[in-house]
Write a protein that holds these residues in place. Structure first.
Motif, PDB file in Angstrom:
ATOM      1  N   ASP A 135      -5.826   7.119   1.581  1.00  0.00           N
ATOM      2  CA  ASP A 135      -6.764   5.729   2.010  1.00  0.00           C
ATOM      3  C   ASP A 135      -5.919   4.589   2.398  1.00  0.00           C
ATOM      4  OD1 ASP A 135      -5.649   4.098  -0.094  1.00  0.00           O
ATOM      5  OD2 ASP A 135      -6.726   5.494  -1.944  1.00  0.00           O
ATOM      6  N   ASN A 136      -6.619   3.148   2.454  1.00  0.00           N
ATOM      7  CA  ASN A 136      -5.888   2.677   3.410  1.00  0.00           C
ATOM      8  C   ASN A 136      -4.735   1.499   2.470  1.00  0.00           C
ATOM      9  OD1 ASN A 136      -6.155  -0.640   4.311  1.00  0.00           O
ATOM     10  ND2 ASN A 136      -6.729   1.215   6.004  1.00  0.00           N
ATOM     11  N   ASN A 137      -4.729   1.045   1.008  1.00  0.00           N
ATOM     12  CA  ASN A 137      -4.306   0.200   0.408  1.00  0.00           C
ATOM     13  C   ASN A 137      -3.130   1.478   0.231  1.00  0.00           C
ATOM     14  OD1 ASN A 137      -5.432  -1.887   0.001  1.00  0.00           O
ATOM     15  ND2 ASN A 137      -6.693  -1.101  -1.382  1.00  0.00           N
ATOM     16  N   THR A 138      -3.003   2.865   0.010  1.00  0.00           N
ATOM     17  CA  THR A 138      -1.302   3.312  -0.079  1.00  0.00           C
ATOM     18  C   THR A 138      -1.168   3.470   1.465  1.00  0.00           C
ATOM     19  OG1 THR A 138      -2.949   5.128  -1.929  1.00  0.00           O
ATOM     20  CG2 THR A 138      -0.914   5.372  -0.718  1.00  0.00           C
ATOM     21  N   GLN A 139      -1.871   4.097   2.373  1.00  0.00           N
ATOM     22  CA  GLN A 139      -1.308   3.757   3.374  1.00  0.00           C
ATOM     23  C   GLN A 139      -0.161   2.159   4.322  1.00  0.00           C
ATOM     24  OE1 GLN A 139      -3.971   3.853   7.061  1.00  0.00           O
ATOM     25  NE2 GLN A 139      -2.637   4.629   8.100  1.00  0.00           N
ATOM     26  N   ILE A 140      -0.729   0.990   3.662  1.00  0.00           N
ATOM     27  CA  ILE A 140       0.212  -0.254   3.576  1.00  0.00           C
ATOM     28  C   ILE A 140       0.959  -0.172   2.783  1.00  0.00           C
ATOM     29  CG2 ILE A 140      -0.603  -2.497   3.152  1.00  0.00           C
ATOM     30  CD1 ILE A 140      -2.790  -2.388   4.044  1.00  0.00           C
ATOM     31  N   GLN A 141       0.563   0.277   1.986  1.00  0.00           N
ATOM     32  CA  GLN A 141       2.143   0.398   0.823  1.00  0.00           C
ATOM     33  C   GLN A 141       3.054   1.570   0.943  1.00  0.00           C
ATOM     34  OE1 GLN A 141       0.354   1.587  -3.092  1.00  0.00           O
ATOM     35  NE2 GLN A 141       0.005  -0.419  -4.253  1.00  0.00           N
ATOM     36  N   ARG A 142       2.968   2.097   1.526  1.00  0.00           N
ATOM     37  CA  ARG A 142       3.711   3.052   2.100  1.00  0.00           C
ATOM     38  C   ARG A 142       4.315   2.549   3.516  1.00  0.00           C
ATOM     39  NH1 ARG A 142       0.291   9.277   1.290  1.00  0.00           N
ATOM     40  NH2 ARG A 142       0.838   9.104  -0.774  1.00  0.00           N
ATOM     41  N   VAL A 143       3.951   2.309   4.479  1.00  0.00           N
ATOM     42  CA  VAL A 143       4.045   1.620   6.157  1.00  0.00           C
ATOM     43  C   VAL A 143       5.056   0.606   5.513  1.00  0.00           C
ATOM     44  CG1 VAL A 143       4.158   0.851   8.341  1.00  0.00           C
ATOM     45  CG2 VAL A 143       2.272   2.355   7.438  1.00  0.00           C
ATOM     46  N   ARG A 144       4.796  -0.232   4.760  1.00  0.00           N
ATOM     47  CA  ARG A 144       6.137  -0.843   3.717  1.00  0.00           C
ATOM     48  C   ARG A 144       7.052  -1.348   3.575  1.00  0.00           C
ATOM     49  NH1 ARG A 144       3.582  -6.273   0.376  1.00  0.00           N
ATOM     50  NH2 ARG A 144       5.761  -7.012   1.573  1.00  0.00           N
ATOM     51  N   SER A 145       6.979  -0.092   2.164  1.00  0.00           N
ATOM     52  CA  SER A 145       8.322   0.296   1.932  1.00  0.00           C
ATOM     53  C   SER A 145       9.023   1.433   2.485  1.00  0.00           C
ATOM     54  CB  SER A 145       8.363   1.211   0.661  1.00  0.00           C
ATOM     55  OG  SER A 145       7.231   2.498   0.512  1.00  0.00           O
ATOM     56  N   ASN A 178      -3.157  11.127  -1.177  1.00  0.00           N
ATOM     57  CA  ASN A 178      -3.366   9.818  -2.028  1.00  0.00           C
ATOM     58  C   ASN A 178      -2.823  10.111  -3.145  1.00  0.00           C
ATOM     59  OD1 ASN A 178      -4.639   8.344  -0.949  1.00  0.00           O
ATOM     60  ND2 ASN A 178      -6.685   9.130  -1.582  1.00  0.00           N
ATOM     61  N   ASP A 179      -2.393  11.236  -3.878  1.00  0.00           N
ATOM     62  CA  ASP A 179      -1.337  11.817  -4.356  1.00  0.00           C
ATOM     63  C   ASP A 179      -0.479  12.007  -4.589  1.00  0.00           C
ATOM     64  OD1 ASP A 179      -1.914  12.495  -7.724  1.00  0.00           O
ATOM     65  OD2 ASP A 179      -4.214  13.103  -7.687  1.00  0.00           O
ATOM     66  N   THR A 180       0.345  13.063  -5.680  1.00  0.00           N
ATOM     67  CA  THR A 180       1.975  13.232  -5.911  1.00  0.00           C
ATOM     68  C   THR A 180       2.004  14.164  -4.937  1.00  0.00           C
ATOM     69  OG1 THR A 180       0.715  15.526  -7.005  1.00  0.00           O
ATOM     70  CG2 THR A 180       1.179  13.312  -8.790  1.00  0.00           C
ATOM     71  N   LEU A 181       3.255  14.552  -4.891  1.00  0.00           N
ATOM     72  CA  LEU A 181       3.604  15.433  -3.649  1.00  0.00           C
ATOM     73  C   LEU A 181       2.803  17.022  -4.328  1.00  0.00           C
ATOM     74  CD1 LEU A 181       5.367  16.150  -1.165  1.00  0.00           C
ATOM     75  CD2 LEU A 181       7.826  16.314  -2.427  1.00  0.00           C
ATOM     76  N   ALA A 182       3.155  17.425  -5.052  1.00  0.00           N
ATOM     77  CA  ALA A 182       2.768  18.532  -5.866  1.00  0.00           C
ATOM     78  C   ALA A 182       1.173  18.873  -5.150  1.00  0.00           C
ATOM     79  CB  ALA A 182       2.750  18.417  -7.137  1.00  0.00           C
ATOM     80  N   LYS A 183       0.514  17.946  -5.548  1.00  0.00           N
ATOM     81  CA  LYS A 183      -1.539  17.530  -5.291  1.00  0.00           C
ATOM     82  C   LYS A 183      -0.935  18.172  -3.599  1.00  0.00           C
ATOM     83  CE  LYS A 183      -3.804  17.733  -8.282  1.00  0.00           C
ATOM     84  NZ  LYS A 183      -3.767  15.806  -9.783  1.00  0.00           N
ATOM     85  N   THR A 184       0.110  17.895  -2.793  1.00  0.00           N
ATOM     86  CA  THR A 184      -0.204  17.553  -1.812  1.00  0.00           C
ATOM     87  C   THR A 184      -0.617  19.430  -0.992  1.00  0.00           C
ATOM     88  OG1 THR A 184       0.197  15.180  -1.501  1.00  0.00           O
ATOM     89  CG2 THR A 184       0.547  16.767   1.012  1.00  0.00           C
TER      90      THR A 184
END
Length: 198
Positions: A135-145, A178-184
């Motif tokens: 989702d968009n919010n998660t995407q923004i947070q990940r790109v920023r960090s 969107n979720d944990t690495l385990a879910k992915t």
């Protein structure tokens, strides 16, 4: 040879999925690596960049200031388009050469990992398209960090690509990240099972 297109957006986690697939033994052709390699292999690309965009994106040693240039072209879509017109033909040629090479080696499945697979019509040459969605919010947070970017710069980079929700229309398989690495990883394991069955 079955050709699988793997795509996503910046910060969607596509590289993580690509890594898991590589670890599972699949042949990966990585468009991002090719994009860096062509700059070394074909010096005329950076010569064209210097002519089109000025010498300001090169330091006193003549080294390309990639990060500053990236921020610039993501801020100005017309400039990004101009850069893509210079570099894309080289990237596409290298991708095609690599795919032909793998076909000659009788590789059964190859995965083309390309962030702009759909934007550049490469999806039309694939047998399946896999999208890593977030989702968009998660995407923004990940790109920023990940890239230590200001919020505005992160949004500019995300907006420079086709929205992930539109990319869904082109995908045969969607991995929700969107979720944990385990879910992915659970989803990628199912994908691996499917790929091994085709």
């Amino acid at each position: 040879m079955i050709k699988i297109g793997l795509t996503g957006g910046i910060g969607s986690g596509k590289s993580t999925v690509s890594f898991i697939l590589k670890e599972a033994g699949f042949e990966i052709v990585d468009a991002d690596i090719i994009a860096k390699e062509v700059l070394v292999k074909y010096p005329e690309i950076l010569e064209k960049v210097k002519v089109e965009f000025g010498a300001g994106f090169f330091d006193w040693r003549g080294e390309f200031r990639r990060k500053e240039f990236g921020n610039h072209i993501f801020r100005f879509p017309k400039q990004r388009k101009k850069y893509e017109e210079i570099i894309l033909p080289y990237i596409k040629n290298e991708i095609n050469d690599k795919l032909e090479e793998l076909e000659k080696k009788k590789t059964s499945i190859v995965i083309l990992d390309a962030p702009t697979l759909i934007e550049n019509d490469l999806h039309k040459e694939m047998d399946y398209v896999i999208l890593v969605w977030v989702d968009n919010n998660t995407q923004i947070q990940r790109v920023r960090s990940r890239d230590s970017l200001m919020r505005e710069d992160a949004i500019n980079r995300i907006n420079s690509q086709m929205p992930l929700d539109i990319k869904k229309d082109f995908a045969n398989i969607v991995i929700e990240n969107n979720d944990t690495l385990a879910k992915t990883k659970e989803q990628v394991d199912l994908l691996i099972e499917f790929l091994r069955s085709i």
